[in-house]
Design an enzyme around this catalytic site. Structure first.
Site, PDB file in Angstrom:
ATOM      1  N   ASN A   1       0.831  -1.202   0.000  1.00  0.00           N
ATOM      2  CA  ASN A   1       0.000   0.000   0.000  1.00  0.00           C
ATOM      3  C   ASN A   1       0.871   1.259   0.000  1.00  0.00           C
ATOM      4  O   ASN A   1       1.958   1.289   0.591  1.00  0.00           O
ATOM      5  CB  ASN A   1      -1.039  -0.005   1.118  1.00  0.00           C
ATOM      6  CG  ASN A   1      -0.493  -0.260   2.502  1.00  0.00           C
ATOM      7  OD1 ASN A   1       0.570  -0.840   2.663  1.00  0.00           O
ATOM      8  ND2 ASN A   1      -1.230   0.163   3.505  1.00  0.00           N
ATOM      9  N   ILE A   2       0.392   2.273  -0.699  1.00  0.00           N
ATOM     10  CA  ILE A   2       1.116   3.542  -0.866  1.00  0.00           C
ATOM     11  C   ILE A   2       0.121   4.651  -0.535  1.00  0.00           C
ATOM     12  O   ILE A   2      -0.763   4.963  -1.339  1.00  0.00           O
ATOM     13  CB  ILE A   2       1.645   3.689  -2.312  1.00  0.00           C
ATOM     14  CG1 ILE A   2       2.507   2.480  -2.704  1.00  0.00           C
ATOM     15  CG2 ILE A   2       2.434   4.991  -2.454  1.00  0.00           C
ATOM     16  CD1 ILE A   2       2.905   2.441  -4.185  1.00  0.00           C
ATOM     17  N   GLU A   3       0.251   5.184   0.670  1.00  0.00           N
ATOM     18  CA  GLU A   3      -0.723   6.197   1.115  1.00  0.00           C
ATOM     19  C   GLU A   3      -0.347   7.591   0.629  1.00  0.00           C
ATOM     20  O   GLU A   3       0.772   7.828   0.151  1.00  0.00           O
ATOM     21  CB  GLU A   3      -0.848   6.140   2.643  1.00  0.00           C
ATOM     22  CG  GLU A   3      -1.396   4.804   3.087  1.00  0.00           C
ATOM     23  CD  GLU A   3      -1.660   4.710   4.579  1.00  0.00           C
ATOM     24  OE1 GLU A   3      -1.187   5.565   5.344  1.00  0.00           O
ATOM     25  OE2 GLU A   3      -2.353   3.741   4.969  1.00  0.00           O
TER      26      GLU A   3
ATOM     27  N   GLU B   1      -3.080  -4.756  -3.222  1.00  0.00           N
ATOM     28  CA  GLU B   1      -3.565  -5.665  -4.265  1.00  0.00           C
ATOM     29  C   GLU B   1      -3.633  -4.960  -5.612  1.00  0.00           C
ATOM     30  O   GLU B   1      -3.272  -5.527  -6.651  1.00  0.00           O
ATOM     31  CB  GLU B   1      -4.960  -6.203  -3.914  1.00  0.00           C
ATOM     32  CG  GLU B   1      -5.023  -6.964  -2.610  1.00  0.00           C
ATOM     33  CD  GLU B   1      -5.339  -6.086  -1.399  1.00  0.00           C
ATOM     34  OE1 GLU B   1      -4.906  -4.919  -1.374  1.00  0.00           O
ATOM     35  OE2 GLU B   1      -6.022  -6.587  -0.486  1.00  0.00           O
TER      36      GLU B   1
ATOM     37  N   CYS C   1     -10.155  -5.585   0.466  1.00  0.00           N
ATOM     38  CA  CYS C   1     -11.377  -4.789   0.616  1.00  0.00           C
ATOM     39  C   CYS C   1     -12.283  -4.990  -0.597  1.00  0.00           C
ATOM     40  O   CYS C   1     -11.895  -5.614  -1.594  1.00  0.00           O
ATOM     41  CB  CYS C   1     -11.020  -3.310   0.782  1.00  0.00           C
ATOM     42  SG  CYS C   1     -10.526  -2.524  -0.765  1.00  0.00           S
TER      43      CYS C   1
ATOM     44  N   CYS D   1     -10.789  -3.884  -3.953  1.00  0.00           N
ATOM     45  CA  CYS D   1      -9.761  -4.785  -4.473  1.00  0.00           C
ATOM     46  C   CYS D   1     -10.370  -6.096  -4.983  1.00  0.00           C
ATOM     47  O   CYS D   1      -9.894  -6.669  -5.955  1.00  0.00           O
ATOM     48  CB  CYS D   1      -8.703  -5.059  -3.405  1.00  0.00           C
ATOM     49  SG  CYS D   1      -7.644  -3.637  -3.119  1.00  0.00           S
TER      50      CYS D   1
HETATM   51  N1  THU Z   1      -5.435  -1.555   2.338  1.00  0.00           N
HETATM   52  C1  THU Z   1      -4.875  -2.305   1.347  1.00  0.00           C
HETATM   53  O1  THU Z   1      -3.726  -2.080   0.940  1.00  0.00           O
HETATM   54  N2  THU Z   1      -5.630  -3.301   0.808  1.00  0.00           N
HETATM   55  C2  THU Z   1      -6.923  -3.560   1.167  1.00  0.00           C
HETATM   56  O2  THU Z   1      -7.650  -4.206   0.437  1.00  0.00           O
HETATM   57  C3  THU Z   1      -7.395  -3.037   2.466  1.00  0.00           C
HETATM   58  C4  THU Z   1      -6.786  -1.735   2.840  1.00  0.00           C
HETATM   59  C5  THU Z   1      -4.649  -0.434   2.893  1.00  0.00           C
HETATM   60  C6  THU Z   1      -5.170   0.921   2.496  1.00  0.00           C
HETATM   61  C7  THU Z   1      -4.650   1.809   3.601  1.00  0.00           C
HETATM   62  O3  THU Z   1      -3.329   2.216   3.252  1.00  0.00           O
HETATM   63  C8  THU Z   1      -4.560   0.873   4.808  1.00  0.00           C
HETATM   64  O4  THU Z   1      -4.667  -0.449   4.301  1.00  0.00           O
HETATM   65  C9  THU Z   1      -5.663   1.115   5.829  1.00  0.00           C
HETATM   66  O5  THU Z   1      -6.929   1.015   5.256  1.00  0.00           O
HETATM   67 ZN    ZN Z   2      -8.322  -2.739  -1.217  1.00  0.00          ZN
END
Ligand code: THU
Ligand code: ZN
Length: 138
Positions: free
Chosen positions: A41-43, A54, A85, A88
């Site tokens: 994940n890249i916020e 994903e 989620c 995804c």
């Molecule tokens: N996140 C994912 O990378 N994949 C998912 O399907 C669920 C959520 C990440 C997004 C965010 O950076 C962190 O988890 C908290 O929601």
């Molecule tokens: Zn997701």
């Protein structure tokens, strides 16, 4: 030793950019020929711009010319039974025909496995859109 794909998902966790949630997610996506693409994940300070692990893995694979997948492993830094989620799940459904297996890291050597169909039944697909086009003529 844990599932090989889970190990690859764990390896990419350290690259996650998570200054806001501090919740690391790693994903390892396997193509039908056995090639593996990973994502984290890249916020972003504008939260809604954040990329999920994903979708980063799917983008990495598709940009390299791979579109057929059979398995993905997903892990989080806190080992709390992470699952993809809803967004995804939909993203995966674009490229992943059943049986596509989602392996969720439960810590140590423990995993939970689901099919994408279990996680997202009645998905919106290309067929849904062509049906919509037909019904526009009604
Ligand atoms: N996140 C994912 O990378 N994949 C998912 O399907 C669920 C959520 C990440 C997004 C965010 O950076 C962190 O988890 C908290 O929601
Ligand atoms: Zn997701």
């Amino acid at each position: 030793m844990a599932d090989e794909l889970v190990e690859k998902a764990r390896e990419v966790l350290s690259n996650a950019h998570v200054p806001y949630s501090e919740y690391r997610v790693g994903a390892a996506l396997r193509t039908v020929d056995g090639t593996v693409f990973v994502g984290c994940n890249i916020e972003n300070a504008n939260y809604s711009n954040s990329l999920h692990a994903e979708e980063v893995a799917v983008a990495e694979a598709v940009k390299n010319g791979y579109r057929e997948f059979d398995r993905i492993a997903v892990t989080s830094g806190v080992r709390d039974g992470v699952t993809p989620c809803g967004m995804c799940r939909q993203t995966l459904s674009e490229f992943c025909d059943e049986p596509f297996v989602v392996v969720c890291d439960e810590g140590g050597e423990r995993t939970s496995e689901y099919t994408l169909g279990e996680l997202l039944p009645n998905t919106i697909s290309e067929g849904t859109l062509s049906d919509a086009e037909r019904s526009a003529d009604r």
